[in-house]
Design a protein around this motif. Structure first.
Motif, PDB file in Angstrom:
ATOM      1  N   LEU A  23     -11.686   4.910  -0.683  1.00 35.09           N
ATOM      2  CA  LEU A  23     -10.439   3.951  -0.674  1.00 35.09           C
ATOM      3  C   LEU A  23     -10.965   2.842   0.355  1.00 35.09           C
ATOM      4  O   LEU A  23     -10.776   1.628  -0.032  1.00 35.09           O
ATOM      5  N   PHE A  63      -3.732   4.998   7.435  1.00 31.82           N
ATOM      6  CA  PHE A  63      -4.930   4.386   6.810  1.00 31.82           C
ATOM      7  C   PHE A  63      -4.946   2.853   7.298  1.00 31.82           C
ATOM      8  O   PHE A  63      -5.874   2.146   7.509  1.00 31.82           O
ATOM      9  N   SER A  67       1.431   5.370  -0.341  1.00 30.58           N
ATOM     10  CA  SER A  67       0.718   6.428   0.217  1.00 30.58           C
ATOM     11  C   SER A  67       0.533   7.354  -1.292  1.00 30.58           C
ATOM     12  O   SER A  67      -0.456   8.036  -1.219  1.00 30.58           O
ATOM     13  N   LEU A  95       0.575  -1.216   0.037  1.00 29.79           N
ATOM     14  CA  LEU A  95       0.006   0.119   0.043  1.00 29.79           C
ATOM     15  C   LEU A  95       0.712   1.446  -0.059  1.00 29.79           C
ATOM     16  O   LEU A  95       1.737   1.481   0.960  1.00 29.79           O
ATOM     17  N   ASP A 120       0.666   8.576   5.320  1.00 25.93           N
ATOM     18  CA  ASP A 120      -0.810   8.217   5.066  1.00 25.93           C
ATOM     19  C   ASP A 120      -1.375   6.908   4.704  1.00 25.93           C
ATOM     20  O   ASP A 120      -2.088   6.486   5.312  1.00 25.93           O
ATOM     21  N   ALA A 121      -0.558   5.929   4.154  1.00 24.97           N
ATOM     22  CA  ALA A 121      -0.815   4.700   4.043  1.00 24.97           C
ATOM     23  C   ALA A 121      -0.641   4.075   5.491  1.00 24.97           C
ATOM     24  O   ALA A 121      -1.335   3.153   5.619  1.00 24.97           O
ATOM     25  N   TYR A 176      -6.074  13.342   1.721  1.00 29.96           N
ATOM     26  CA  TYR A 176      -6.310  12.256   2.518  1.00 29.96           C
ATOM     27  C   TYR A 176      -7.999  12.074   3.126  1.00 29.96           C
ATOM     28  O   TYR A 176      -8.571  10.946   2.897  1.00 29.96           O
ATOM     29  N   TYR A 186     -11.389  -0.868  -1.190  1.00 34.58           N
ATOM     30  CA  TYR A 186     -10.444  -1.840  -0.743  1.00 34.58           C
ATOM     31  C   TYR A 186     -11.312  -3.155  -0.207  1.00 34.58           C
ATOM     32  O   TYR A 186     -10.984  -4.241  -0.258  1.00 34.58           O
ATOM     33  N   THR A 195     -10.252   9.056   1.948  1.00 37.32           N
ATOM     34  CA  THR A 195     -10.228   7.662   2.899  1.00 37.32           C
ATOM     35  C   THR A 195     -11.525   7.035   2.602  1.00 37.32           C
ATOM     36  O   THR A 195     -11.466   5.629   2.470  1.00 37.32           O
ATOM     37  N   MET A 200      -2.413   4.966  -3.282  1.00 39.70           N
ATOM     38  CA  MET A 200      -3.519   5.966  -2.685  1.00 39.70           C
ATOM     39  C   MET A 200      -3.651   7.175  -3.266  1.00 39.70           C
ATOM     40  O   MET A 200      -4.546   8.019  -3.290  1.00 39.70           O
ATOM     41  N   GLU A 249      -1.125  -1.201  -4.519  1.00 36.59           N
ATOM     42  CA  GLU A 249      -2.266  -0.208  -4.525  1.00 36.59           C
ATOM     43  C   GLU A 249      -1.600   1.383  -4.155  1.00 36.59           C
ATOM     44  O   GLU A 249      -1.082   1.377  -3.141  1.00 36.59           O
ATOM     45  N   ILE A 291      -2.152  10.083  -2.669  1.00 33.72           N
ATOM     46  CA  ILE A 291      -2.544  11.383  -1.504  1.00 33.72           C
ATOM     47  C   ILE A 291      -1.940  12.515  -1.978  1.00 33.72           C
ATOM     48  O   ILE A 291      -2.199  13.730  -1.396  1.00 33.72           O
TER      49      ILE A 291
END
Length: 879
Positions: free
Chosen positions: A83, A109, A36, A34, A105-106, A76, A87, A80, A69, A67, A71
């Motif tokens: 996402l 999350f 960010s 994952l 961020d990842a 974010y 997911y 969120t 994100m 994946e 950002i």
């Protein structure tokens, strides 16, 4: 000898097969990565390269699912929820052995939604800033903290630039940016007060560039990587630093290796590649059976001293000033003289290669020439097709696309025209009804080349908007004349179609307006006589008699006929009389008040009026009529099964394309939206609802003028009107009114002085019935009346000295002199004599606007109350 050969062959086979067997026995593992940010961001790309280098060399066959994100491009908080939903659907039924995350961020999350997405799965992180012990309390995780040693970079910067006393930290307000800022704030106090630190974390790139141009010479910059978005353009951290470097004369330092080479002097920098390798090593340990709790989190400072030779040269810095072991990029290559033996060996080898190359060139020359010609032809064909503004597509005999041009791909929402190749119409076009028609049209065009020529079809484009295409289809034939495919051409005529609809509606209105204007004057004269005579007759009969009730019905019918005439004139030739600065929200709120009082309990009314609305130049009475007509239509749609009527008033900015569809100029408009969740308007009658006298209601419920009146009023206000189906059922009406450039919100209140009782009125009217009825009505009201048939007779009476009259009431349309011409001559003779102008035409008010002695304009048909109000107002002003 033969036996020895068999042994050698057997050993060779074992040697060749051993790796394959080992590969087949490798255990398969599932790892989720994952990220960010996004692919193309150098820091996260380096992390991924480091991760992949370790995992690919490991003992497992790893299915690495990646994946992004994104950002850096999107906030974010905004993505969120989307996402999480994505997911949860995407990972439903998936089981990961390890989840690997990069950057803050990842990490935030994954730890926050861990139980929903991958409960119990070990988590490995890297590139995370300012990690606290509380962040590690969730357990079942390990990783590498992005811990940079700011003090080493600051020590070098102060030693290389002893005159610098001011450091500016340039970054953004992202999660990672704020975390790095906190790390810097923790390290800065040891350098104070000798070093003053400022933070630029909420500035756009133009603001940063403007500031760096004005920085004093005692300043240097410390750059935190951030992603800048300006309009539809996205700038990477490298591009941002390069822009700052080009606009500043002060040194720039950083702590991230991927930024070196874009304007930074250098510093003690972190390597994303090394971070990725360290995190991937922990992943392999976990996959090997080691408990994640036994793997300590790596908090150690990392990195090397790296500097850019080009920036050092600009700032007059030399290599001996740098810390020991520093690495320098972009340094010039040192020249070394080759030995003679090696030189001649290279030259001979080069000569041999040159001879071989010459033979190869001659051997391939003809082939290259043919290939170049083919490529040029294909490139020209592709350029030609993409240049054509029409939508072009060509298919094979099975209905699969062989190619499309750029206009076709853009209309249906595809960035690359190659995406549609080998697909069918149903796979490319989301409009199922159009796809069915297109399939049948393809078959018909192959049988009859003239069958599909300039056919107009309605469909949805790639963005879901309704559009119109004018389509032609012809078969493609080979050299022998055999049909081998189909060529489709289409012209996007959406704007032309909308303009045709508007023109047709305008022509209908003009025709009705011409008819209405021709009959309005005579018809209003007739109605006025009926109304006035009936009111006189009512005074001569008993209150409870049958005759009185009959006369009251006559009066009611005559007044209703007058309203019908006014409605016809309203949509055909709407008057601008009474236009002033108007608050649309207040008008709609007033209409809603009337509506809610009579609304049944099964229909709910909701409203939302935006604050601080701009005013529009409008007639509040006409806008009130627009709102009431639309509310009434919504009520009729919901009265059987009930539902919700929603009204919204807001301010919107229309671009050129949006405004062109409605027939407006682009700019700010006030939009009134009225929608209901009823059964909606059938598509086959949508184009007819604004036609005069068209109605789906019973003849006792309406005249079919309601929406036609709305259309005429909106048009007279230079506005626009749209009707569309509501998602989920129902209808949405949107009225757009242009914002007034200069609006005076204060309206002058009408005069409230009472007129004196009685007076002598000179009444001028060429209609015999009104000349007989109206004076009697005025006498009943308490006035002395002198009726005359011609304007010339009226002028002769006014010339008497002194003038015996207190008020002149004159008709507008008369033989000889018109009402306004009579008023102008009377004004020359007796300037203070007030005049009331009576007419069956709405444009009489405009004709009277420049005559100060005309105090009131009364539109026929009128009754006793209308006449009394006008006389009282005119005499009050005159007094």
């Amino acid at each position: 000898m033969l036996k020895a050969r068999y042994i050698i062959f057997f050993l060779f086979a074992i040697f060749c097969l051993t790796p394959a067997a080992g590969q087949a026995e490798m255990a398969k593992k599932n790892v989720l990565y994952l990220n960010s940010y996004h692919r193309g961001y150098k820091w996260s790309d380096d992390i991924f390269d480091g991760v992949r280098s370790v995992l690919e060399a490991g003992p497992y066959k790893i299915d690495l699912q990646i994946e992004y994100m994104d950002i850096k491009k999107y906030r974010y908080e905004d993505v969120t929820g989307m996402l999480l939903h994505l997911y949860m659907e995407k990972f439903r039924g998936e089981r990961f052995d390890v989840v690997l995350v990069s950057d803050n961020d990842a990490f935030n999350f994954a730890t926050y939604y861990r139980e929903e997405l991958f409960p119990g799965v070990p988590l490995v992180f890297c590139g995370v800033n300012a990690l606290t012990p509380r962040d590690l309390e969730v357990g079942n995780l390990a990783g590498v903290v992005e811990n940079f040693d700011l003090s080493l970079t600051l020590d070098v910067a102060r030693r290389l630039h002893p005159d610098k006393r001011h450091m500016v930290v340039v970054g953004d307000a992202s999660t990672a940016g704020l975390a790095i800022k906190r790390q810097i704030e923790d390290a800065v106090p040891r350098y104070e007060p000798q070093l003053v630190v400022d933070y630029w974390t909420h500035l756009s790139l133009p603001d940063v560039l403007e500031r760096v141009r004005r920085l004093p010479p005692d300043t240097f910059l410390f750059f935190i990587p951030y992603y800048q978005t300006m309009g539809n353009n996205f700038y990477t951290a490298e591009e941002v630093m390069a822009a700052i470097y080009a606009n500043s004369s002060v040194p720039i330092y950083t702590a991230w290796e991927f930024l070196i080479g874009h304007g930074a002097v250098g510093g003690r920098v972190l390597s994303g590649y090394q971070h990725g390798q360290a995190a991937a090593g922990m992943v392999l340990e976990i996959l090997g059976g080691k408990s994640v709790d036994d793997i300590p989190v790596d908090h150690e400072y990392a990195g090397d001293f790296v500097f850019d030779y080009n920036v050092m040269d600009r700032l007059n810095l030399t290599e001996d000033m740098l810390p020991e072991g520093s690495r320098i990029i972009n340094a010039p290559k040192a020249f070394y003289e080759l030995p003679k033996e090696l030189f001649w060996t290279i030259m001979v080898s080069f000569a041999l290669l040159l001879v071989v190359t010459v033979f190869l060139i001659f051997a391939m020359l003809a082939r290259r020439k043919v290939e170049r010609k083919i490529k040029d032809q294909l490139a020209f064909q592709e350029t030609l097709m993409d240049t054509v503004p029409q939508l072009l597509a060509w298919k094979d005999m099975n209905g699969r696309y062989l190619g499309v041009n750029r206009a076709f791909a853009e209309f249906f929402g595809y960035k690359d025209s190659a995406f549609v190749v080998s697909k069918t119409t149903r796979e490319v076009i989301v409009d199922s009804e159009y796809a069915t028609w297109a399939f049948n049209a393809d078959q018909q065009a192959m049988r009859d080349p003239e069958a599909v020529r300039k056919v107009r079809r309605k469909l949805e484009d790639g963005a879901g908007n309704q559009g119109w295409l004018e389509i032609s289809k012809v078969p493609i034939r080979d050299q022998s004349g055999r049909v081998v495919g189909l060529l489709s051409t289409a012209e996007n005529i959406t704007k032309e179609h909308n303009l045709e609809k508007q023109l047709l509606q305008s022509q209908k209105m003009e025709a009705i307006g011409t008819l209405a204007g021709g009959i309005a004057h005579d018809f209003n004269n007739i109605l006025t006589s009926i109304i006035n005579s009936t009111e006189l007759a009512l005074g001569d009969v008993e209150p409870d008699s049958v005759t009185r009730r009959d006369l009251e019905r006559v009066l009611k019918a005559a007044r209703r006929g007058g309203r019908v005439v006014k409605q016809i004139l309203a949509f055909s030739r709407p008057s601008t009389e009474g236009f002033r600065s108007t608050d649309v929200g207040a008008v709609v709120s007033e209409a809603l008040g009337f509506l809610e009082a009579s609304m049944p309990s099964n229909i709910a009314v909701r409203s939302l009026v935006a604050p601080s609305l701009s005013c529009v130049l409008a007639d509040p009475t006409q806008l009130h009529q627009v709102a009431m007509n639309l509310f009434t239509n919504a009520f009729h749609a919901l009265r059987e099964q009930g539902g919700v009527i929603e009204a919204r008033v807001e301010q919107v900015l229309l671009d050129e394309d949006e405004a062109g569809v409605i027939g407006l100029n682009h700019g700010w408009h006030v939009r009134l939206t009225i929608e209901d969740n009823g059964p909606g308007i059938p598509p086959e009658i949508v184009d007819k609802i604004f036609d005069p006298f068209f109605s789906t209601k019973d003849k006792t419920e309406g005249t079919g003028l309601g929406l036609a009146v709305v259309h005429g009023i909106v048009r007279s206000h230079k506005g626009g009107l749209q009707v569309s189906p509501r998602i989920g059922g129902g209808t949405v009406f949107e009225v757009y009114l242009p914002r007034a450039d200069e609006a005076d919100a204060e309206c002058q209140a009408p005069a409230s002085d009472r007129a004196r009782q009685g007076g002598h009125i000179l009444f001028v009217e060429d209609d015999e019935d009104q000349l007989d009825a109206t004076p009697r009505l005025l006498e009943v009201m308490g006035y002395q009346v002198t009726p005359v048939r011609s304007p010339e007779s009226a002028l002769a009476l006014v010339r008497m000295s002194p003038c015996p009259f207190d008020l002149l009431i004159t008709d507008y349309d008369m033989p000889g002199l018109s009402g306004t011409q009579l008023a102008r001559r009377v004004g020359d003779l007796v300037p203070l004599l007030p005049v009331i102008l009576v007419s069956g035409r709405e444009d009489a008010a405009m004709a009277a606007s420049d005559l100060p002695n005309i105090r009131q304009v009364v539109i026929k048909p009128y009754d006793k109350d209308d006449l009394a109000t006008a006389i009282a107002s005119a005499l009050a002003v005159a007094g």
